[in-house]
Design a protein around this motif. Structure first.
Motif, PDB file in Angstrom:
ATOM      1  N   GLU A 190      -1.422   6.532   7.842  1.00 56.75           N
ATOM      2  CA  GLU A 190      -1.922   7.086   6.409  1.00 56.75           C
ATOM      3  C   GLU A 190      -0.685   7.854   5.749  1.00 56.75           C
ATOM      4  O   GLU A 190      -0.330   7.835   4.337  1.00 56.75           O
ATOM      5  CB  GLU A 190      -2.995   7.890   6.479  1.00 56.75           C
ATOM      6  N   GLN A 191      -0.127   8.761   6.700  1.00 55.86           N
ATOM      7  CA  GLN A 191       0.919   9.647   6.052  1.00 55.86           C
ATOM      8  C   GLN A 191       2.183   8.906   5.764  1.00 55.86           C
ATOM      9  O   GLN A 191       2.882   9.166   4.640  1.00 55.86           O
ATOM     10  CB  GLN A 191       1.303  10.667   7.165  1.00 55.86           C
ATOM     11  N   GLU A 194       0.785  -1.256   0.108  1.00 55.22           N
ATOM     12  CA  GLU A 194      -0.041  -0.017  -0.139  1.00 55.22           C
ATOM     13  C   GLU A 194       0.975   1.392   0.184  1.00 55.22           C
ATOM     14  O   GLU A 194       0.225   2.332   0.291  1.00 55.22           O
ATOM     15  CB  GLU A 194      -0.863   0.171   1.220  1.00 55.22           C
ATOM     16  N   SER A 195       2.221   1.193  -0.154  1.00 54.48           N
ATOM     17  CA  SER A 195       2.914   2.258  -0.212  1.00 54.48           C
ATOM     18  C   SER A 195       3.829   2.528  -1.574  1.00 54.48           C
ATOM     19  O   SER A 195       3.992   3.530  -2.235  1.00 54.48           O
ATOM     20  CB  SER A 195       3.733   2.388   1.133  1.00 54.48           C
ATOM     21  N   LEU A 224       2.419   5.691   4.677  1.00 60.05           N
ATOM     22  CA  LEU A 224       1.960   5.155   3.408  1.00 60.05           C
ATOM     23  C   LEU A 224       2.173   5.941   2.415  1.00 60.05           C
ATOM     24  O   LEU A 224       2.923   5.808   1.169  1.00 60.05           O
ATOM     25  CB  LEU A 224       0.813   4.377   3.427  1.00 60.05           C
ATOM     26  N   ARG A 225       1.696   7.080   2.569  1.00 61.25           N
ATOM     27  CA  ARG A 225       1.731   8.031   1.197  1.00 61.25           C
ATOM     28  C   ARG A 225       2.976   8.696   1.076  1.00 61.25           C
ATOM     29  O   ARG A 225       3.227   8.879   0.030  1.00 61.25           O
ATOM     30  CB  ARG A 225       0.666   9.242   1.727  1.00 61.25           C
TER      31      ARG A 225
END
Length: 371
Positions: free
Chosen positions: A347-348, A12-13, A350-351
């Motif tokens: 979330e950050q 997911e990254s 991964l982004r």
């Protein structure tokens, strides 16, 4: 200085290739003259096709198939001079099915069978299969049916579709109709688990919950896999290490196609020439999204660490998350380094994965240069 960047994908990254490039950027930020050999890795799950096909210089072929729920999907596999590389993650993978849609009782490996048939029709006679990351628990029956096998009930009628909700009716598995090209085909399977087909350490009990299997379904599905092993006459294979891989796909591949199950990282390392790349290097960098006790049991960072230690080269494992048991990697001669602080939101993290990884590599190299 010569550095080898051999990471797996960070789920997911970033892909393994993106991670290797991030490691290269981080290295050159501190050591601009360093030589960096990028060798993207995989243990048989996500990124398997990309890693092997890139190393082979193979062309990527697109083919129409179906996902784990039988929905149309277009996937790519690598084809090169009579050999092909493909994986179950791209056609029947868990990440292709939204959590709300996951239904093991309706899942099937038919999509993989269709990809295999396509490769055979293109002349491939040496196949590398990655079977990590599946959304299925069908004992590989969907794949077999797509390859030409016939599943029959007590009345001799064909059982279809080949998914767990229907498979309890199977009393005979007729493989006489399998694609004849399989008889002249060498298949190797990247398998990073050693679980048997059934029992407390089997496919359903261990891997079922992450695929959406409810606690009250575990016994039913485990018994179903045992039933299919019995009617096939391959009960002994069901107890072999790896038979429980990918919801029993490992069993079907061994019992009906006679494939060799090879530790995923070992197979990929050989295919991409990692051992040759590591020889004479000064440092090996690897990593993946989550590192814990399971990592040392055969995941990519462990395999890379073992190979690096054998060559006498220091190895560093970069991890998005460090869980319990990650210290087992240190026993393999590797150092584990976090990519981000624990305070950073998931979330950050991964982004911003590639940027964070490049920074972590740079920080590590700066620290070693000063010490």
């Amino acid at each position: 200085m010569r550095i080898v960047a051999a990471p797996d994908s960070f789920k997911e990254s970033m892909t393994a290739r993106q991670a290797a490039l991030a490691m290269e950027r981080g290295t050159h930020a501190v050591l601009p003259e360093a030589e960096v050999a990028s060798v993207p890795m995989s243990d048989g799950g996500e990124g398997f096709v990309e890693a092997v096909a890139s190393a082979w210089g193979a062309r990527l072929v697109e083919v129409d198939t179906v996902d784990a729920l039988g929905r149309p999907i277009r996937v790519r596999y690598g084809l090169d001079a009579g050999r092909a590389v493909m994986d179950v993650a791209s056609c029947a993978g868990l990440e292709l099915v939204a959590p709300a849609d996951r239904d093991v009782m309706a899942s099937t490996t038919a999509g993989l069978g269709l990809v295999i048939r396509h490769a055979l029709s293109r002349g491939a006679r040496h196949l590398l299969l990655g079977i990590g990351g599946s959304a299925t628990n069908d004992c590989g029956m969907g794949m077999l049916a797509a390859l030409g096998a016939r599943l029959e009930d007590s009345g001799g009628r064909e059982v279809a579709p080949a998914c767990p909700s229907q498979l309890a009716r199977v009393v005979r598995i007729d493989v006489s109709g399998l694609d004849p090209a399989l008889a002249d085909t060498d298949l190797e399977v990247a398998c990073d688990v050693t679980n048997p087909l059934t029992g407390p350490y089997g496919a359903t009990a261990v891997f079922g919950p992450q695929k959406g299997v409810r606690a009250d379904q575990v016994g039913q599905l485990d018994a179903l896999l045992g039933h299919l092993a019995q009617v096939s006459g391959h009960q002994a294979v069901a107890q072999e290490a790896g038979a429980g891989a990918a919801g029993g796909l490992g069993f079907a591949l061994r019992a009906f196609l006679g494939v060799r199950l090879v530790p995923g990282t070992e197979l990929v390392a050989r295919a991409v020439g990692l051992e040759e790349a590591v020889k004479g290097a000064d440092l090996v960098l690897t990593g993946e999204g989550s590192v814990d006790a399971q990592t040392a049991a055969g995941k990519t960072p462990a395999g890379v660490a073992v190979l690096a230690r054998r060559a006498g080269v220091p190895c560093v494992v970069f991890a998005g998350r460090i869980g319990p048991g990650a210290s087992a990697l240190e026993e393999l001669g590797a150092r584990v380094v976090p990519i981000v602080d624990e305070e950073v939101a998931v979330e950050q993290a991964l982004r911003e994965g590639p940027r964070n990884l490049a920074r972590a590599v740079a920080r590590y190299l700066e620290g070693t240069a000063q010490s």
